[in-house]
Enzyme design. Sequence first.
Site, mmCIF file in Angstrom:
data_model
loop_
_atom_site.group_PDB
_atom_site.id
_atom_site.type_symbol
_atom_site.label_atom_id
_atom_site.label_comp_id
_atom_site.label_asym_id
_atom_site.label_seq_id
_atom_site.Cartn_x
_atom_site.Cartn_y
_atom_site.Cartn_z
ATOM 1 N N HIS A 1 -1.242 -1.299 -4.318
ATOM 2 C CA HIS A 1 -2.505 -0.978 -3.650
ATOM 3 C C HIS A 1 -2.564 0.523 -3.353
ATOM 4 O O HIS A 1 -1.654 1.084 -2.738
ATOM 5 C CB HIS A 1 -2.581 -1.788 -2.350
ATOM 6 C CG HIS A 1 -3.881 -1.663 -1.612
ATOM 7 N ND1 HIS A 1 -5.005 -2.405 -1.932
ATOM 8 C CD2 HIS A 1 -4.231 -0.895 -0.552
ATOM 9 C CE1 HIS A 1 -5.983 -2.109 -1.097
ATOM 10 N NE2 HIS A 1 -5.544 -1.191 -0.250
ATOM 11 N N ASP B 1 -4.747 3.560 -1.724
ATOM 12 C CA ASP B 1 -5.795 3.843 -0.742
ATOM 13 C C ASP B 1 -6.351 5.247 -0.918
ATOM 14 O O ASP B 1 -5.681 6.238 -0.602
ATOM 15 C CB ASP B 1 -5.227 3.691 0.675
ATOM 16 C CG ASP B 1 -5.047 2.234 1.063
ATOM 17 O OD1 ASP B 1 -6.017 1.462 0.917
ATOM 18 O OD2 ASP B 1 -3.943 1.860 1.502
ATOM 19 N N GLY C 1 -2.576 -4.424 8.921
ATOM 20 C CA GLY C 1 -1.773 -5.151 9.905
ATOM 21 C C GLY C 1 -1.164 -6.446 9.396
ATOM 22 O O GLY C 1 -0.822 -7.315 10.198
ATOM 23 N N MET D 1 -8.937 7.966 0.300
ATOM 24 C CA MET D 1 -9.738 8.308 1.489
ATOM 25 C C MET D 1 -10.301 9.711 1.342
ATOM 26 O O MET D 1 -9.631 10.598 0.814
ATOM 27 C CB MET D 1 -8.861 8.246 2.737
ATOM 28 C CG MET D 1 -8.175 6.902 2.944
ATOM 29 S SD MET D 1 -7.318 6.864 4.521
ATOM 30 C CE MET D 1 -6.428 5.306 4.354
ATOM 31 N N SER E 1 0.848 -1.187 0.000
ATOM 32 C CA SER E 1 0.000 0.000 0.000
ATOM 33 C C SER E 1 0.884 1.238 0.000
ATOM 34 O O SER E 1 1.665 1.453 0.935
ATOM 35 C CB SER E 1 -0.897 0.024 1.240
ATOM 36 O OG SER E 1 -1.399 1.342 1.405
ATOM 37 N N MET F 1 -12.096 4.352 -0.069
ATOM 38 C CA MET F 1 -12.711 4.543 1.249
ATOM 39 C C MET F 1 -13.404 5.887 1.199
ATOM 40 O O MET F 1 -12.981 6.871 1.825
ATOM 41 C CB MET F 1 -11.627 4.466 2.343
ATOM 42 C CG MET F 1 -11.140 3.030 2.554
ATOM 43 S SD MET F 1 -9.548 2.946 3.384
ATOM 44 C CE MET F 1 -8.475 3.081 1.953
ATOM 45 N N ASP G 1 -6.522 -6.622 4.215
ATOM 46 C CA ASP G 1 -5.985 -5.267 4.288
ATOM 47 C C ASP G 1 -5.941 -4.784 5.734
ATOM 48 O O ASP G 1 -6.985 -4.598 6.361
ATOM 49 C CB ASP G 1 -6.856 -4.337 3.430
ATOM 50 C CG ASP G 1 -6.220 -2.978 3.218
ATOM 51 O OD1 ASP G 1 -5.126 -2.723 3.757
ATOM 52 O OD2 ASP G 1 -6.835 -2.164 2.501
ATOM 53 N N GLY H 1 -8.656 3.662 7.484
ATOM 54 C CA GLY H 1 -8.367 5.081 7.667
ATOM 55 C C GLY H 1 -6.890 5.377 7.860
ATOM 56 O O GLY H 1 -6.420 6.426 7.464
ATOM 57 N N PHE H 2 -6.174 4.437 8.450
ATOM 58 C CA PHE H 2 -4.770 4.705 8.761
ATOM 59 C C PHE H 2 -3.929 3.448 8.578
ATOM 60 O O PHE H 2 -4.413 2.337 8.819
ATOM 61 C CB PHE H 2 -4.640 5.200 10.212
ATOM 62 C CG PHE H 2 -5.436 6.430 10.477
ATOM 63 C CD1 PHE H 2 -4.929 7.684 10.175
ATOM 64 C CD2 PHE H 2 -6.730 6.337 10.997
ATOM 65 C CE1 PHE H 2 -5.687 8.833 10.378
ATOM 66 C CE2 PHE H 2 -7.492 7.475 11.212
ATOM 67 C CZ PHE H 2 -6.970 8.725 10.902
ATOM 68 N N GLY H 3 -2.670 3.651 8.191
ATOM 69 C CA GLY H 3 -1.716 2.550 8.173
ATOM 70 C C GLY H 3 -1.182 2.310 9.579
ATOM 71 O O GLY H 3 -1.417 3.107 10.494
ATOM 72 N N GLY H 4 -0.509 1.201 9.738
ATOM 73 C CA GLY H 4 0.207 0.945 10.984
ATOM 74 C C GLY H 4 -0.649 0.570 12.180
ATOM 75 O O GLY H 4 -0.193 0.655 13.320
ATOM 76 N N MET I 1 -11.224 -6.319 5.652
ATOM 77 C CA MET I 1 -10.440 -5.374 6.438
ATOM 78 C C MET I 1 -10.086 -6.010 7.782
ATOM 79 O O MET I 1 -10.968 -6.486 8.501
ATOM 80 C CB MET I 1 -11.231 -4.076 6.694
ATOM 81 C CG MET I 1 -11.555 -3.246 5.455
ATOM 82 S SD MET I 1 -10.137 -2.747 4.463
ATOM 83 C CE MET I 1 -9.128 -1.849 5.649
ATOM 84 N N GLY J 1 1.238 -2.195 4.104
ATOM 85 C CA GLY J 1 1.809 -0.854 4.011
ATOM 86 C C GLY J 1 3.058 -0.765 4.840
ATOM 87 O O GLY J 1 4.191 -0.874 4.337
ATOM 88 N N SER J 2 2.899 -0.606 6.147
ATOM 89 C CA SER J 2 4.069 -0.384 7.004
ATOM 90 C C SER J 2 5.052 -1.549 6.963
ATOM 91 O O SER J 2 6.260 -1.336 6.995
ATOM 92 C CB SER J 2 3.640 -0.052 8.441
ATOM 93 O OG SER J 2 2.514 -0.773 8.807
ATOM 94 N N HIS K 1 -8.425 1.063 -3.782
ATOM 95 C CA HIS K 1 -9.321 0.813 -2.658
ATOM 96 C C HIS K 1 -9.982 2.132 -2.272
ATOM 97 O O HIS K 1 -9.339 3.012 -1.706
ATOM 98 C CB HIS K 1 -8.478 0.242 -1.494
ATOM 99 C CG HIS K 1 -9.230 0.003 -0.228
ATOM 100 N ND1 HIS K 1 -8.596 -0.257 0.971
ATOM 101 C CD2 HIS K 1 -10.561 -0.031 0.044
ATOM 102 C CE1 HIS K 1 -9.501 -0.436 1.918
ATOM 103 N NE2 HIS K 1 -10.703 -0.296 1.389
#
Length: 229
Positions: free
Chosen positions: A37, A39, A178, A41, A12, A72, A176, A146-149, A141, A198-199, A70
């Site tokens: 990917h 994202d 964690g 938002m 991501s 959102m 998607d 809304g947020f990575g990490g 999900m 992502g992270s 994706h």
Amino acid sequence: MSFDRQIKIAPSILSADFANFGQEIQAIEAQGADWVHVDVMDGHFVPNLTFGPMAVKAFRPHVKTVMDVHLMISPVDSYIDAYADAGADVLTAHIEAGPHIHRTLQAIRAAGMKAGVALNPGTPAEAVAHLLDLTDLICVMTVNPGFGGQKFIDMTSKIRQLRQMIGDRPVHIEIDGGVDPKTAPLVAEAGADVLVAGSAVFRGGSVENPDVYGKNIKEIRDAAKGTWV
Ligand code: DX5
Ligand code: ZN
């Protein structure tokens, strides 16, 4: 886009350097990403804001694999043509984003893209029971979007249930949120084939130091295949 159930790693770019998307996309692809990917938002459906169709269109020439967008956002339908024009290969809408997901999926396919449907952690597998022939990908999900990490939320029973409901239909199960070498084997074993990360992909690397991306991608892939030591 041909269909298979091999594990695919989809970094991501939410975790990329926002001043350098072109080079970041090229770096992750050179380091083994299967899909990219993206994202989107809107600060309304989710409490964060990223980019819109003009930015996604600018990413397109850099993506040589699959551009997996994706959304959102809410509403979705009025933006479908803009993301087709931006060159999305897969366009995923949230089932929670509006009252007419059936119509939305039809419209995404009619615009020439693969149609994905995403489920928030609180939404049951049964919600897609009447959408299975209208969709090419179900995104489960494993965080609240809304947020990575964020910390992984265990959705393995939902993934298993979806895998059974899908049967032999050519529908991907994407995870998607964690995903890392610890959680990847859980979701792969339950039946997922597209792993967004992502992270866990971007951590420690940069376009100047892209080998780290390659190492991170490989660790997630090997873990998912049960070969990571
Ligand atoms: C979350 C996004 C994800 C996110 C995943 O709202 O949809 O794609 O970037 O980030 P990680 O892998 O850091 O949980
Ligand atoms: Zn995402």
